[in-house]
Scaffold this motif. Structure first.
Motif: not given
Length: 238
Positions: A132-152
């Protein structure tokens, strides 16, 4: 905490396709697809710091059973947010690898964790499950690889069963300290005992690919370059 070692530096100079070809050549497993890069743009490589998540109700039952087996009838069960132990343990040269196979739509990683990991210099996160919170990770430029996205939220859904314990990502078993490389093509895990020969094979393949590109730029027909040269490169020689 690991520090970036020579194997990691060599791994960072490669890409996942060359490493996957090396695994194929050596008859080794390790390549996982279907975990796209959700934030950050850079390729990452390092040593695995693992986190295993389970259903919260299973975790609560295990804690209750533990408390019942302790003389006096209770143990401390102070809550600790998932992922925080791994962040405190890890640093530059480390990649956090999270298993969340519960089937629940619940975040296995989130924005505050991304910020905390980024501040620690951690290379990135690979989550076999939703984040979750992938927009925050993008803001930090922090690499996240994930199977899916969620808000839960993970709260009351999933909990941490252990840090630096064996996990699985896709069909690949991952042990703490295994080597990891991830880019937009795949995520790859390499056991410590195989890292030298995998790197040697991958570096040889990358060198051959560079030579093939040079031939194309010099006017050699692509059918010739992609025929005998390519097939020979991937054959199990040496």
């Amino acid at each position: 905490m690991h520090h970036e070692d020579d194997y990691t530096r060599r791994l960072k100079r490669l890409d996942c396709c060359a490493v996957s070809d090396a695994l194929d050549k050596l008859g080794l497993a390790g390549t996982v697809t279907g975990l796209p890069q959700r934030s950050g743009t850079q390729r990452i490589a390092g040593r695995a710091v693992t986190v295993k998540l389970i259903e919260a109700k299973a975790h609560a039952a295990a804690q209750a059973a533990q408390a019942a087996n302790v003389t006096g009838g209770s143990v401390s069960t102070a809550p600790r947010h998932l992922g925080t132990t791994a962040i405190e343990f890890a640093g530059p040269g480390d990649v956090i690898v999270v298993e969340q196979h519960t089937g629940l739509d619940a975040g296995s990683w989130g924005g505050i964790l991304s910020l905390g990991a980024s501040l620690r210099g951690i290379e990135g996160v690979i989550a076999d499950g939703p984040v979750r919170d992938i927009d925050e990770a993008r803001q930090y430029g922090f690499p996240v690889f994930a199977r899916a996205l969620t808000a839960f939220t993970a709260r009351n859904r999933v909990a941490e069963a252990g840090t630096n314990v064996p996990v699985s990502v896709g069909t690949v078993s991952v042990s703490p300290g295994d080597y990891v490389i991830a880019d937009n093509s795949a995520v790859i895990f390499i056991a410590v005992q195989h890292i030298e020969r995998v790197l040697t094979a991958a570096e040889h393949i990358a060198g051959k690919e560079a030579a093939m590109a040079k031939k194309l730029l010099n006017g050699v027909p692509i059918a010739q370059v992609m025929g005998a040269d390519y097939e020979y490169m991937l054959a199990n020689h040496g």
